[in-house]
Design a protein around this motif. Structure first.
Motif, PDB file in Angstrom:
ATOM      1  N   HIS A  30      44.018  40.465  49.468  1.00 35.71           N
ATOM      2  CA  HIS A  30      44.647  41.691  48.524  1.00 35.71           C
ATOM      3  C   HIS A  30      43.804  42.969  49.133  1.00 35.71           C
ATOM      4  O   HIS A  30      44.522  43.838  49.244  1.00 35.71           O
ATOM      5  N   GLU A  70      47.947  38.467  33.614  1.00 34.23           N
ATOM      6  CA  GLU A  70      47.049  37.738  34.794  1.00 34.23           C
ATOM      7  C   GLU A  70      46.097  37.618  34.479  1.00 34.23           C
ATOM      8  O   GLU A  70      45.394  38.122  33.652  1.00 34.23           O
ATOM      9  N   THR A  71      45.267  36.461  35.028  1.00 31.08           N
ATOM     10  CA  THR A  71      43.982  36.207  34.633  1.00 31.08           C
ATOM     11  C   THR A  71      43.010  36.347  35.894  1.00 31.08           C
ATOM     12  O   THR A  71      41.859  36.099  35.840  1.00 31.08           O
ATOM     13  N   ARG A  72      43.495  36.871  36.897  1.00 31.92           N
ATOM     14  CA  ARG A  72      42.676  37.267  38.219  1.00 31.92           C
ATOM     15  C   ARG A  72      42.962  38.460  38.752  1.00 31.92           C
ATOM     16  O   ARG A  72      44.123  38.790  39.144  1.00 31.92           O
ATOM     17  N   GLU A  99      53.793  46.555  44.921  1.00 30.91           N
ATOM     18  CA  GLU A  99      52.977  45.259  44.790  1.00 30.91           C
ATOM     19  C   GLU A  99      51.437  45.355  45.586  1.00 30.91           C
ATOM     20  O   GLU A  99      50.641  44.937  45.167  1.00 30.91           O
ATOM     21  N   GLU A 141      53.054  40.428  28.554  1.00 29.71           N
ATOM     22  CA  GLU A 141      53.264  39.514  29.528  1.00 29.71           C
ATOM     23  C   GLU A 141      52.762  40.267  30.822  1.00 29.71           C
ATOM     24  O   GLU A 141      52.417  39.737  31.688  1.00 29.71           O
ATOM     25  N   PHE A 200      41.902  42.483  34.317  1.00 34.51           N
ATOM     26  CA  PHE A 200      43.047  42.420  33.264  1.00 34.51           C
ATOM     27  C   PHE A 200      42.492  42.611  31.855  1.00 34.51           C
ATOM     28  O   PHE A 200      43.468  42.898  31.165  1.00 34.51           O
ATOM     29  N   ARG A 217      44.285  45.080  29.434  1.00 34.03           N
ATOM     30  CA  ARG A 217      44.629  44.903  28.009  1.00 34.03           C
ATOM     31  C   ARG A 217      43.816  45.682  26.959  1.00 34.03           C
ATOM     32  O   ARG A 217      44.680  46.132  25.778  1.00 34.03           O
ATOM     33  N   LEU A 236      51.052  49.290  38.209  1.00 33.64           N
ATOM     34  CA  LEU A 236      51.681  48.425  37.484  1.00 33.64           C
ATOM     35  C   LEU A 236      52.684  49.098  36.968  1.00 33.64           C
ATOM     36  O   LEU A 236      53.760  48.738  36.745  1.00 33.64           O
ATOM     37  N   GLU A 252      38.147  42.055  42.495  1.00 36.64           N
ATOM     38  CA  GLU A 252      37.289  40.640  42.805  1.00 36.64           C
ATOM     39  C   GLU A 252      36.055  40.785  43.514  1.00 36.64           C
ATOM     40  O   GLU A 252      34.995  40.231  43.138  1.00 36.64           O
ATOM     41  N   CYS A 283      43.140  44.743  42.621  1.00 36.75           N
ATOM     42  CA  CYS A 283      42.793  43.249  42.365  1.00 36.75           C
ATOM     43  C   CYS A 283      41.729  42.762  43.528  1.00 36.75           C
ATOM     44  O   CYS A 283      40.800  42.233  43.068  1.00 36.75           O
TER      45      CYS A 283
END
Lengths: 276, 276
Positions: free
Chosen positions: B183, A22-24, B137, A18, A29, A33, A116, B148, B144
Motif C-alpha cells: 500500500h 474497514e478494520t485495517r 483507490e 459502512e 479507521f 469513524r 475516501l 500500518e 493505509c
C-alpha cells in the motif's frame, strides 16, 4: 419531503458507517469513524440530497456525493483542530481526533478522509466526471480559504469588545474576508449542491441556479457562525444585514427549478436563524 | 522512445509549473511549488506516460494523470516529513516544506496537493471516471500503508548491525511488511500505470497486465529503497532475491502488450539497479 429527508439521512448515516467500517489499519479507521460518525448536523449532505430532488431526480441518487461532501468537510475539521492549526482539543463535545489518537494519526486520518471522499463521489450513478470535478474544485478552494485566513489579520484570536466598536466603515473590514468566506465555507456548499444537481440529472441551468443558491447559503452560514462565535470582523448589525441579504438572494435563486423547493427554502430560513 | 520520453517529461515539468502558478494564497502555492518543482526523479509519471504509449495511445494523452500521480506522491512526502511523522528537516537537499514554511502551511500544502491531484486527473481526455477511481483507490491505500507502518515494529528507527544478524528465518520478518509495501509504495505505481493505460485507451486486458507490472515494479523499488537506506527488516541477500524476483515478474507481465515495451523493460532494470 421532510419524512423522505429523514429516511434518506438515516441511509446516509448507515452508508457513512459502512464506508468507514474497514478494520485495517485499525487505529486509522477508528480515528476516521471518531471524526465522522455520531455528530454533525449533516447540512452539506442535506443540501446535496435536496438538490438532486429539486432538479427532478431522486434524493438517493445523490447518496454517495452526499457522503463524499461530509467526508471532505470532516477531514478539514480534523486538520483544523491540529496543534499547528487551531489547537483545539475538543470538537462536538468529544476530544478532537488528535487529542484522542495523537497528531500523526490525525494527520493521516484527515488525509484518508479526503481520499475516501473522492473514492465515494466516484460511485455516483451518473455524471461522475462532472461530480468529481465539482468536488475537486471545492477541495482545492477550501484549503485556499483556510490558508488565506491563516495569513490574514482576522485569523488572530478575536478580542471582540462591543464598547470599542467603530461605526461601520468599509476600511475596518478584514481585507480578505470575501476571499476567505467564499472559499473556506461557500465552496463546500457549492460542491454539495452542484454534485447533487448532477447526480439527479439536472440541466446546466438547474446547476447554475443551485450554485447561486449554495454560494449565498454558504456566505449567510459563515456570517451567522461568526455572530454566534462573537468572532465577527465588523459590527453585528452589518453581519445581520449580510445574513438577510444572502438569505434573500439564496431564496431568489430557487425560482425556476423544476421540483418542489420547500425543503431548500426552509433550509435557508433555518440556517439564517440558527442558534448553534 | 527515449527521445520522446525526454520531450514529454519536459512538458510534464512545464505543466506541473503551470498547475502550481497560482499567486493566491501566495504562501500556500509557494510551499506547493517548493514541494513539487525542481527535484524528484519523476518515476511514477514516467510509468504513467509509458503505459499510455504501450497500449497504443500517445504518451501525451496521459500528461494530466502523470502530473496527478506526481502531485499525490509529493503530498505524501510533505506530510511524511512533518514533526509529528518522520520529523525530517530536509528533502532532496532542500529544507522540507514544514522546515521552510512552518507546520501549518505544510499541512495545508499537502492537503491542497492531494486535492489538486484529483482536479488534474479529472482533465484526462478520456476514461475520466476510471482514472479517478484508480487515483482514489491509491490515495486511500497509500495512507493505509503509512498508518500500518506507523504502528508496526518496523517503524522504529533501524539499528542495523550486520554482526547481530540472525540467519534468514520467516519469523524475523516484520509481520506487516507485505501490507505496508503493497500500500505505501506499490499502490501509487499501480495507479500510475492504470491511469496511463486508461488515458491511452487500453483494453481491460492491457490494464490488468500493466497493473501486475506496476505492482512488481513498486515492490522491487521498495526493497531496493530499504537496501539503499540500510533499513531492511531482513537479511540483505533476501532483499536482493526479492528484488530480482519482482523485477522478473514485472518483465514477464509486459508480454502481450500491443506497443513497444522497451521503455518499461528498461525502467524495471533501471530501478532494480539504482544507487540513489
Amino acid at each position: 419531503m421532510l419524512t423522505t429527508m429523514d429516511d434518506i439521512l438515516e441511509r446516509l448515516e448507515n452508508t457513512l458507517a459502512e464506508l468507514l467500517a474497514e478494520t485495517r489499519p485499525a487505529t486509522l479507521f477508528k480515528a476516521m469513524r471518531h471524526a465522522v460518525l455520531g455528530g454533525g448536523k449533516r447540512i452539506r449532505p442535506q443540501l446535496c440530497l435536496a438538490s438532486a430532488a429539486v432538479v427532478g431526480g431522486r434524493a438517493e441518487d445523490a447518496l454517495y456525493p452526499a457522503c463524499a461532501i461530509e467526508l471532505l468537510h470532516s477531514y478539514t475539521l480534523v486538520h483544523d483542530d491540529l496543534p499547528a492549526m487551531d489547537n483545539d482539543t475538543t470538537r462536538r463535545g468529544k476530544p478532537s481526533v488528535w487529542a484522542a489518537f495523537g497528531e500523526a494519526t490525525a494527520i493521516l486520518a484527515g488525509d484518508a478522509l479526503q481520499a475516501l471522499a473522492f473514492q465515494t463521489a466516484a460511485r455516483a450513478p451518473r455524471n461522475g466526471e462532472k461530480i468529481l470535478a465539482a468536488l475537486s474544485e471545492a477541495a482545492v478552494g477550501v484549503v485556499c480559504g483556510q490558508s488565506e485566513e491563516l495569513s490574514a489579520p482576522s485569523s488572530q484570536p478575536s478580542t471582540h469588545n462591543p464598547s470599542t466598536f467603530q461605526p461601520f466603515n468599509l476600511s475596518t473590514f478584514p481585507p480578505d474576508t470575501d476571499f476567505i468566506y467564499r472559499h473556506k465555507t461557500a465552496d463546500l456548499f457549492i460542491a454539495a449542491a452542484v454534485m447533487g444537481a448532477y447526480a439527479g440529472g439536472g440541466t446546466e441551468t438547474d446547476v447554475a441556479r443551485l450554485r447561486e443558491y449554495a454560494l449565498n447559503l454558504g456566505l449567510a452560514f459563515q456570517y451567522e457562525d461568526d455572530l454566534l462565535d462573537g468572532d465577527v470582523g465588523f459590527p453585528p448589525e452589518e453581519a445581520k444585514r449580510r445574513i438577510a441579504d444572502h438569505t434573500a438572494a439564496a431564496l431568489a435563486s430557487l425560482d425556476g427549478l423544476p421540483g418542489d423547493t420547500a425543503f431548500l427554502s426552509a433550509l435557508a430560513h433555518r440556517l439564517a436563524r440558527r442558534t448553534a
